[in-house]
Design an enzyme around this catalytic site. Structure first.
Site, PDB file in Angstrom:
ATOM      1  N   ARG A 287       0.821  -1.217   0.000  1.00  0.00           N
ATOM      2  CA  ARG A 287       0.000   0.000   0.000  1.00  0.00           C
ATOM      3  C   ARG A 287       0.852   1.263   0.000  1.00  0.00           C
ATOM      4  O   ARG A 287       0.547   2.234  -0.670  1.00  0.00           O
ATOM      5  CB  ARG A 287      -0.934  -0.003   1.208  1.00  0.00           C
ATOM      6  CG  ARG A 287      -2.369   0.040   0.788  1.00  0.00           C
ATOM      7  CD  ARG A 287      -3.329   0.144   1.946  1.00  0.00           C
ATOM      8  NE  ARG A 287      -4.383  -0.835   1.779  1.00  0.00           N
ATOM      9  CZ  ARG A 287      -4.694  -1.767   2.644  1.00  0.00           C
ATOM     10  NH1 ARG A 287      -4.055  -1.856   3.771  1.00  0.00           N
ATOM     11  NH2 ARG A 287      -5.664  -2.608   2.398  1.00  0.00           N
ATOM     12  N   GLY A 288       1.927   1.236   0.774  1.00  0.00           N
ATOM     13  CA  GLY A 288       2.808   2.407   0.867  1.00  0.00           C
ATOM     14  C   GLY A 288       3.394   2.778  -0.486  1.00  0.00           C
ATOM     15  O   GLY A 288       3.423   3.957  -0.863  1.00  0.00           O
TER      16      GLY A 288
END
Length: 368
Positions: A287-288
């Site tokens: 996600r990052g």
């Protein structure tokens, strides 16, 4: 004058808000690309969190919606229209269209799941054979902003529901074997005060960005904020007129950025570097990486460019990663500082503070 005009007139202008640059940038980037996944704003009480979010909703250009539709359906985009509207379009029926302000929905702390998601009238469904659906707050927030104040005090189950809808863009309600779904794509903005407890890490990770805000310490700035507020309260109309050119300019900038976003390019080497920073910081999942890529592109589009620069990444990476780091309860180092250090190392940028310290040490040893 209509009551709606009066309601609009009372909102403090976004461009008049002093300071809190981190929060303002995170909100603007989410408006340009809602797929960034929302913003979690953590900070002291009375720092203008809700004022800023209302100001942003008021700043945004009006959207085209299907008239009398409870879901703010988009007459052009199938992803943003209800099943009923889609059926009408397939049958080539005439669709009445109107324009309205971007919805800004406040989620009350004591809200139940039915109030948030909507309810199905089972009795009506069984006796009359129709799906009688009473839309909830998620329906109202479609294509707008959903603001949850004190999100860390909200029931975890409800936070899950909100995050699922924000990520998937649809809300599904199921009762007694009857299922109804509707579009629910919105910018989710949560705010909270760290003193009242942290959000669970797995929920925190689902927010695209994390902005930290602090009370302004500089006396001159504090005076400016107080004076502006007094000026606005005394004569809102005059205050708004004063900031109208800046408001219109920012609104145009956002519209152009949304149009430019699909053409923005992020070089392969820069993408590799972003993933290297995430890997070095031991960030769970991908996600990052995804959010940092999206935010950097949105920033380039906001500034009217089609190529992402290293500086774009530097300005967004802390906002995208600081809340995804594993917390060590014994560590006093700020997570934002850790992200900056990893970024400087991977991108080969000299850390100014460290180089100054090493120069100082070298000079001291030279004197000896």
């Amino acid at each position: 004058m209509s009551s709606t005009a009066q309601a609009v007139r009372r909102v403090f202008p976004f461009t008049a808000i002093v300071g809190q640059e981190e929060m303002k940038l995170a909100l603007l980037l989410n408006v340009i690309d809602p797929k960034i996944g929302g913003v979690m704003i953590m900070g002291d009480r009375g720092t203008g969190k809700s004022t800023t979010i209302r100001a942003l909703a008021d700043l945004l250009p009006e959207i085209e919606v299907v008239a009398d539709d409870p879901f703010n359906s988009d007459p052009q985009d199938p992803e943003l229209m209800s099943d009923a509207v889609r059926q009408q379009i397939e049958q080539q029926a005439e669709i009445p269209v109107t324009h309205k302000k971007v919805p800004m929905v406040d989620l009350p702390l004591g809200a139940t799941e039915d109030r948030v998601c909507g309810t199905i009238d089972i009795e009506k469904a069984l006796s009359e054979g129709i799906k009688a659906f009473e839309p909830g707050l998620l329906a109202k927030a479609n294509r707008g902003i959903l603001y949850v104040d004190e999100v860390n005090l909200l029931d975890d189950h409800l936070v899950d529901v909100l995050l699922d809808s924000a990520a998937g863009g649809w809300n599904t309600v199921e009762r007694e074997g009857i299922s109804i779904r509707h579009p629910a794509r919105f910018v989710l903005v949560g705010s909270g005060n760290p003193e009242e407890g942290e959000l669970r890490p797995q929920l925190l990770d689902r927010f695209g960005m994390h902005a930290e805000i602090h009370t302004v310490k500089e006396p001159a700035l504090r005076v400016q904020i107080v004076e502006q507020r007094a000026e606005f309260d005394q004569n809102p109309q005059q205050f708004l007129e004063k900031y109208l050119p800046q408001q219109q300019e920012l609104q145009q900038k956002l519209i152009q950025a949304q149009a430019l976003l699909p053409s923005v390019n992020l070089d392969y080497d820069l993408r590799v570097n972003i993933s290297e920073v995430c890997s070095e910081l031991d960030v769970d999942g991908l996600r990052g990486d995804i959010v940092t890529n999206r935010a950097a592109k949105a920033l380039a589009a906001f500034e009217g460019r089609t190529e992402v620069t290293v500086d774009d990444i530097r300005r967004v990476i802390t906002l995208c990663l600081r809340h995804r780091l594993r917390k060590d309860p014994l560590e006093a180092i700020d997570s934002g500082y850790k992200v900056e250090k990893a970024f400087n190392r991977v991108f080969g940028i000299e850390d100014v503070t460290e180089s100054a310290q090493s120069n100082g040490t070298a000079q001291m040893s030279g004197r000896r």
